[in-house]
Motif scaffolding. Structure first.
Motif, mmCIF file in Angstrom:
data_model
loop_
_atom_site.group_PDB
_atom_site.id
_atom_site.type_symbol
_atom_site.label_atom_id
_atom_site.label_comp_id
_atom_site.label_asym_id
_atom_site.label_seq_id
_atom_site.Cartn_x
_atom_site.Cartn_y
_atom_site.Cartn_z
ATOM 1 N N GLY A 41 62.980 63.054 -50.253
ATOM 2 C CA GLY A 41 61.811 62.318 -49.761
ATOM 3 C C GLY A 41 61.064 63.087 -48.681
ATOM 4 O O GLY A 41 59.822 63.149 -48.680
ATOM 5 N N ALA A 42 61.827 63.691 -47.756
ATOM 6 C CA ALA A 42 61.187 64.492 -46.705
ATOM 7 C C ALA A 42 60.463 65.684 -47.318
ATOM 8 O O ALA A 42 59.363 66.063 -46.877
ATOM 9 C CB ALA A 42 62.238 64.952 -45.699
ATOM 10 N N GLY A 43 61.088 66.288 -48.341
ATOM 11 C CA GLY A 43 60.430 67.409 -49.012
ATOM 12 C C GLY A 43 59.162 67.002 -49.722
ATOM 13 O O GLY A 43 58.208 67.787 -49.817
ATOM 14 N N LEU A 44 59.106 65.744 -50.233
ATOM 15 C CA LEU A 44 57.891 65.262 -50.892
ATOM 16 C C LEU A 44 56.799 64.918 -49.882
ATOM 17 O O LEU A 44 55.603 65.018 -50.191
ATOM 18 C CB LEU A 44 58.226 64.030 -51.737
ATOM 19 C CG LEU A 44 59.055 64.287 -53.007
ATOM 20 C CD1 LEU A 44 59.528 62.973 -53.613
ATOM 21 C CD2 LEU A 44 58.241 65.076 -54.029
ATOM 22 N N LEU A 45 57.180 64.495 -48.691
ATOM 23 C CA LEU A 45 56.189 64.167 -47.670
ATOM 24 C C LEU A 45 55.560 65.414 -47.048
ATOM 25 O O LEU A 45 54.397 65.372 -46.611
ATOM 26 C CB LEU A 45 56.834 63.322 -46.567
ATOM 27 C CG LEU A 45 57.227 61.896 -46.943
ATOM 28 C CD1 LEU A 45 57.973 61.234 -45.792
ATOM 29 C CD2 LEU A 45 55.995 61.070 -47.316
ATOM 30 N N LEU A 46 56.330 66.516 -47.020
ATOM 31 C CA LEU A 46 55.860 67.707 -46.319
ATOM 32 C C LEU A 46 54.561 68.273 -46.900
ATOM 33 O O LEU A 46 53.622 68.591 -46.127
ATOM 34 C CB LEU A 46 56.960 68.766 -46.310
ATOM 35 C CG LEU A 46 56.657 70.044 -45.511
ATOM 36 C CD1 LEU A 46 56.323 69.720 -44.055
ATOM 37 C CD2 LEU A 46 57.835 71.008 -45.593
ATOM 38 N N PRO A 47 54.411 68.438 -48.228
ATOM 39 C CA PRO A 47 53.128 68.967 -48.736
ATOM 40 C C PRO A 47 51.924 68.100 -48.363
ATOM 41 O O PRO A 47 50.850 68.624 -48.043
ATOM 42 C CB PRO A 47 53.336 69.008 -50.244
ATOM 43 C CG PRO A 47 54.804 69.110 -50.425
ATOM 44 C CD PRO A 47 55.384 68.281 -49.321
ATOM 45 N N ALA A 48 52.103 66.769 -48.429
ATOM 46 C CA ALA A 48 50.996 65.885 -48.064
ATOM 47 C C ALA A 48 50.624 66.056 -46.599
ATOM 48 O O ALA A 48 49.420 66.097 -46.245
ATOM 49 C CB ALA A 48 51.374 64.432 -48.358
ATOM 50 N N ALA A 49 51.652 66.162 -45.746
ATOM 51 C CA ALA A 49 51.388 66.349 -44.320
ATOM 52 C C ALA A 49 50.716 67.696 -44.064
ATOM 53 O O ALA A 49 49.784 67.803 -43.247
ATOM 54 C CB ALA A 49 52.685 66.237 -43.528
ATOM 55 N N LEU A 50 51.165 68.743 -44.746
ATOM 56 C CA LEU A 50 50.546 70.066 -44.573
ATOM 57 C C LEU A 50 49.083 70.045 -45.035
ATOM 58 O O LEU A 50 48.193 70.629 -44.389
ATOM 59 C CB LEU A 50 51.336 71.112 -45.366
ATOM 60 C CG LEU A 50 52.690 71.541 -44.808
ATOM 61 C CD1 LEU A 50 53.441 72.390 -45.819
ATOM 62 C CD2 LEU A 50 52.517 72.298 -43.491
ATOM 63 N N GLY A 51 48.847 69.396 -46.174
ATOM 64 C CA GLY A 51 47.484 69.314 -46.676
ATOM 65 C C GLY A 51 46.562 68.563 -45.731
ATOM 66 O O GLY A 51 45.417 68.979 -45.495
ATOM 67 N N TRP A 66 49.447 65.610 -36.833
ATOM 68 C CA TRP A 66 49.907 66.014 -38.159
ATOM 69 C C TRP A 66 50.708 67.319 -38.105
ATOM 70 O O TRP A 66 51.666 67.486 -38.870
ATOM 71 C CB TRP A 66 48.724 66.169 -39.098
ATOM 72 C CG TRP A 66 48.173 64.833 -39.505
ATOM 73 C CD1 TRP A 66 47.095 64.199 -38.988
ATOM 74 C CD2 TRP A 66 48.733 63.960 -40.485
ATOM 75 N NE1 TRP A 66 46.911 62.974 -39.579
ATOM 76 C CE2 TRP A 66 47.907 62.798 -40.524
ATOM 77 C CE3 TRP A 66 49.824 64.017 -41.342
ATOM 78 C CZ2 TRP A 66 48.151 61.730 -41.374
ATOM 79 C CZ3 TRP A 66 50.063 62.959 -42.196
ATOM 80 C CH2 TRP A 66 49.241 61.832 -42.210
ATOM 81 N N VAL A 67 50.334 68.205 -37.197
ATOM 82 C CA VAL A 67 51.130 69.435 -37.031
ATOM 83 C C VAL A 67 52.524 69.095 -36.531
ATOM 84 O O VAL A 67 53.535 69.644 -37.008
ATOM 85 C CB VAL A 67 50.414 70.405 -36.075
ATOM 86 C CG1 VAL A 67 51.331 71.578 -35.733
ATOM 87 C CG2 VAL A 67 49.116 70.910 -36.687
ATOM 88 N N LEU A 68 52.601 68.166 -35.556
ATOM 89 C CA LEU A 68 53.917 67.735 -35.055
ATOM 90 C C LEU A 68 54.703 67.019 -36.158
ATOM 91 O O LEU A 68 55.929 67.152 -36.245
ATOM 92 C CB LEU A 68 53.741 66.815 -33.850
ATOM 93 C CG LEU A 68 53.214 67.487 -32.578
ATOM 94 C CD1 LEU A 68 53.000 66.444 -31.478
ATOM 95 C CD2 LEU A 68 54.195 68.561 -32.095
ATOM 96 N N CYS A 69 53.981 66.279 -36.982
ATOM 97 C CA CYS A 69 54.655 65.607 -38.112
ATOM 98 C C CYS A 69 55.263 66.629 -39.056
ATOM 99 O O CYS A 69 56.399 66.466 -39.523
ATOM 100 C CB CYS A 69 53.658 64.716 -38.833
ATOM 101 S SG CYS A 69 54.362 63.848 -40.259
ATOM 102 N N CYS A 70 54.510 67.700 -39.332
ATOM 103 C CA CYS A 70 55.041 68.763 -40.208
ATOM 104 C C CYS A 70 56.276 69.408 -39.593
ATOM 105 O O CYS A 70 57.275 69.666 -40.278
ATOM 106 C CB CYS A 70 53.963 69.806 -40.458
ATOM 107 S SG CYS A 70 52.587 69.216 -41.461
ATOM 108 N N ALA A 71 56.182 69.692 -38.271
ATOM 109 C CA ALA A 71 57.338 70.304 -37.592
ATOM 110 C C ALA A 71 58.546 69.378 -37.635
ATOM 111 O O ALA A 71 59.683 69.815 -37.858
ATOM 112 C CB ALA A 71 56.971 70.644 -36.156
ATOM 113 N N GLY A 72 58.322 68.074 -37.431
ATOM 114 C CA GLY A 72 59.433 67.125 -37.491
ATOM 115 C C GLY A 72 60.062 67.048 -38.869
ATOM 116 O O GLY A 72 61.291 66.955 -39.011
#
Length: 613
Positions: A41-51, A66-72
Motif C-alpha cells: 500500500g505504501a508503495g502504491l501511494l508513493l507514485p501518487a505523492a511524487l506526482g 507533499w515532499v515530506l509525505c514522500c520522505a515519510g
C-alpha cells in the motif's frame, strides 16, 4: 481429505502437513500478510505523492507537505521491508522446525518400515533439505497476497488516472497470465526431479559412509565414488532445467513487461498533449505501469511455492507410511510367556516366515538358530513388536502385542542387538536409555552383569564419559548394549545376535549370568554358536521360513543339516568333535516337545528325536 488426496495419498498428506504448519505459525503469518500488504500500500501511494509534489513544484506552488509525505513513505517502506524480512525468517524457521519434529516422530513411530522403503540417506535428505524448502510455504503464501496486490493496485491506480491507461495495459494481461501459469507448472515438475536426484545421492552416500572400512579394505574407493555420484548427471539436468524455466520466464517478462510499460507511457504522453493529464500524473502512470507489470516478483514467489510444494510432497510420502498403532489393553501379571501363532511375514514379494508357531514358557530361554537369511532377526523383531506380521499373532502372557499400549509393551520387553546404537550424552545415559528414572546403582549392576564395568571405569570420566569420546571395540559396544538390556529388566529379554562380537570366554561368562538369573525373565536368543545354543532350555531351528524342529541342542545335533546351520563344525559345546554323543536327556517335565495333535511347538523340553516338524 479431498478426493485428490485419496487418489494420491502423498499429495493429501502434503496438503495436510502444510495446512497444519500454517496454523502452527498462524499469528505470525497474519502479521506477515498485514505487513506485506501495508508495504504494498505504501508503495502504491508513493507514485501518487511524487506526482503531486512534482506538479506543485512545476507550478511554483508550496510543496513542502507533499515532499515530506514522500520522505515519510520512503522511510515507512524501509521499516516495513525490514519487519517483513524478520517475520519471513521467523516463520520459515518455526515451520521448518515443526515439520522436522513431526516427521522425525513419525519416522520413529513407523519403525524400520520407513528406513526399509526410503533408505537412511534419503530419509535424512527429506527431513533436512526438503523440510527446509517446504517450511517456506506459509511465509510465501502470506507474502503472495501482497505480491498480487501490487499488480492489481497498479491497474486500479491507472484506471483512477485515466481509463485509457488501464485498457492499454489489460490488452496484454492474458500474455502475463499464461506466463505465470507455465512458470508454476514447469518449476514444480523440474523441482521434483531435482529433489529425487538429491535423495538418491544422499542414500548412496549414507551407505558409503557406513561401509567406509569395507570400501577401504577392498580398495574400491574410486568405484564407490562413482556409485555415489551416479545420479549427479540427473541432478545436473534437473538443476539446469529449473534455471532454463526461470530464465525463459525472465526473458518473456523482459520482452512483455517493457512493451506494456512503454504502451502505457505512450498513451499517457498523448493524453498529456491533450491536457487530460499533468506531468506529475504521467510520472505516476509510468510508476504504476511498472507495478502492474511486476511479474518478476510473482515469478519468484510462484517458483518458490512450486519448489516448496514439491518438497512437501516428498514429506507427504514419508507421512503416508503408516505409524504403528497401539491398543489400550493392559498387560496382566505373568511370567512372560511368549507365543507365536501362525505368524507369516512377507518382504519384497518373498515369504520370509511362513506359518510359524512357537510357545516359549515364562522364565525359560529359547535359542533361535538357522542359516543366514532364515528369518532369525525378523522373528526377534516380531517377538517385541519392532515389526508386525502380515498374518498371525504374537502374544505376551496371553495378550496380542497389537493390543498393548506403547509404554506397557516397552516396559515389558528389553532388547540387545549385534550393533547397538549407543544413544545419550554419556555412557551412563546410554545404558539407562528408556528408563524413567535410572539409578546409578542399577546402571552399574547391569554393567557388571554384562562385564562392562571394568572397561567403563577405565574411561577418562568413567560412567560420565561422553559416548562420542569413549574409545571401544565392537565387543565392548556389545557389552554396553547388553548392559542397557539388563538394566531395562522386564519380563521378556530378546538378544538379537547380541553376543556375536564377544570372545568365547566373555560370552560364556555372560551366558552363565544371563541364564542363571532365575525364572523371572523369559529370554529369546538369536544364536550363531553351538555353545550359546547349548546353554538354552530349547532351540528353535529355522529353515526355509519355517520351524524345522524344536528341542535340546544336544539332541538336534544328531542331524547333519542342523550342524550345517552353524557352519563351523563345532559340537554341542563347541568341542570341535562333530561325532560327540549327545548329552543325556534332561527333560524336567515343563513340556512335552512337539504337540502333534495341536500343531504347536513348546520350548520347555526336547522335540522327540529332532525330526522335521
Amino acid at each position: 481429505m479431498t478426493s485428490r488426496g485419496d487418489d494420491d495419498p502423498a499429495a493429501g498428506h502434503a496438503r495436510t502437513l502444510l495446512r497444519t504448519a500454517t496454523r502452527y505459525s498462524g499469528s505470525r503469518c497474519v502479521a506477515l500478510c498485514l505487513v506485506s500488504v501495508a508495504a504494498t500500500g505504501a508503495g502504491l501511494l508513493l507514485p501518487a505523492a511524487l506526482g503531486r509534489a512534482l506538479d506543485l513544484l512545476l507550478a511554483h506552488a508550496p510543496a513542502t507537505r507533499w515532499v515530506l509525505c514522500c520522505a515519510g513513505l520512503v522511510l515507512l517502506l524501509g521499516l516495513l521491508d525490514a519487519l517483513q524480512t524478520v517475520l519471513t525468517g521467523t516463520v520459515d524457521a518455526r515451520t521448518t522446525a515443526w515439520l522436522r519434529r513431526r516427521l522425525t516422530g513419525h519416522v520413529l513411530g513407523a519403525g524400520p518400515r520407513a528406513a526399509d522403503r526410503f533408505g537412511p540417506g534419503d530419509l535424512v535428505a527429506r527431513l533436512v533439505g526438503n523440510a527446509a524448502e517446504a517450511g517456506t510455504t506459509p511465509a510465501a503464501r502470506a507474502a503472495l497476497l501482497a505480491a498480487l496486490a501490487g499488480p492489481v493496485g497498479g491497474v486500479v491506480a491507472l484506471a483512477l488516472i485515466d481509463w485509457w491507461l488501464t485498457a492499454v495495459f489489460l490488452a496484454g494481461a492474458p500474455v502475463l497470465a499464461l506466463l505465470l501459469r507455465a512458470v508454476s507448472r514447469d518449476t514444480s515438475e523440474s523441482a521434483s526431479h531435482y529433489q529425487r536426484a538429491q535423495g538418491r545421492i544422499a542414500a548412496a552416500l549414507a551407505e558409503a559412509v557406513e561401509g567406509v572400512r569395507t570400501v577401504r579394505a577392498a580398495g574400491t574407493e574410486g568405484r564407490e565414488r562413482a556409485r555415489v555420484l551416479r545420479a549427479l548427471p540427473d541432478l545436473s539436468r534437473a538443476g539446469h532445467r529449473m534455471w532454463r524455466v526461470q530464465g525463459r520466464a525472465a526473458a518473456r517478462a523482459v520482452a512483455v513487461a517493457p512493451l506494456l510499460q512503454l504502451a502505457v507511457v505512450a498513451v499517457a504522453g498523448v493524453l498529456l498533449t491533450r491536457d487530460r493529464l499533468s506531468v506529475g500524473e504521467v510520472l505516476a502512470a509510468s510508476r504504476y505501469a511498472v507495478l502492474a507489470t511486476g511479474v518478476g516478483v510473482l515469478v519468484g514467489r510462484l517458483a518458490g511455492l512450486a519448489r516448496a510444494r514439491a518438497a512437501a510432497r516428498r514429506l507427504g510420502e514419508v507421512e503416508a507410511e503408516p505409524a504403528t498403532a497401539f491398543g489400550t489393553r493392559r498387560l496382566p501379571d505373568g511370567p512372560g510367556r511368549l507365543e507365536l501363532r501362525g505368524v507369516t511375514v512377507r518382504r519384497g514379494g518373498r515369504t520370509v516366515l511362513d506359518g510359524v508357531d512357537l510357545d516359549v514358557p515364562g522364565g525359560t530361554t529359547l535359542a533361535v538358530v538357522g542359516r543366514s537369511g532364515a528369518g532369525k532377526s525378523l522373528l526377534a523383531a516380531l517377538a517385541g513388536r519392532l515389526a508386525d506380521p502380515d498374518a498371525g499373532d504374537v502374544l505376551l502372557d496371553g495378550v496380542p502385542l497389537r493390543e498393548l499400549p506403547h509404554d506397557d509393551l516397552r516396559r515389558a520387553v528389553g532388547y540387545a542387538f549385534a550393533r547397538p546404537a549407543l544413544l545419550g550424552g554419556t555412557v551412563e545415559q546410554a545404558i539407562g536409555l528408556g528408563l524413567p528414572s535410572p539409578s546409578p546403582g542399577r546402571i552399574r549392576e547391569a554393567a557388571r552383569t554384562a562385564l562392562a564395568d571394568d572397561f567403563v571405569r577405565r574411561l577418562p570420566d568413567g560412567y560420565g564419559t561422553a559416548v562420542a569420546d569413549a574409545p571401544r571395540s565392537g565387543g565392548e559396544s556389545q557389552r554396553l548394549g547388553l548392559a542397557r538390556a539388563f538394566a531395562h529388566g522386564g519380563r521378556l529379554l530378546i538378544l538379537d545376535d547380541a553376543l556375536s562380537s564377544l570372545d568365547t570366554v566373555t560370552e560364556r561368562r555372560i551366558t552363565d549370568a544371563l541364564f542363571g538369573d532365575g525364572p523371572g525373565t523369559t529370554r529369546l536368543l538369536v544364536a550363531h554358536r553351538g555353545a550359546t545354543a547349548a546353554c538354552a532350555d530349547a532351540v528353535a531351528w529355522l529353515d526355509g521360513g519355517r520351524v524345522r524342529a524344536v528341542g535340546r541342542h544336544e539332541e538336534l545335533w544328531r542331524l547333519a543339516e542342523y550342524r550345517a546351520a552353524f557352519g563351523d563344525g563345532a559340537g554341542p559345546a563347541d568341542t570341535g568333535d562333530s561325532d560327540a554323543p549327545p548329552a543325556p536327556d534332561t527333560r524336567d517335565g515343563r513340556g512335552e516337545g512337539r504337540d502333534h495333535t495341536s500343531g504347536r511347538t513348546r520350548t520347555g523340553a526336547t522335540a522327540g528325536d529332532g525330526t522335521d516338524s
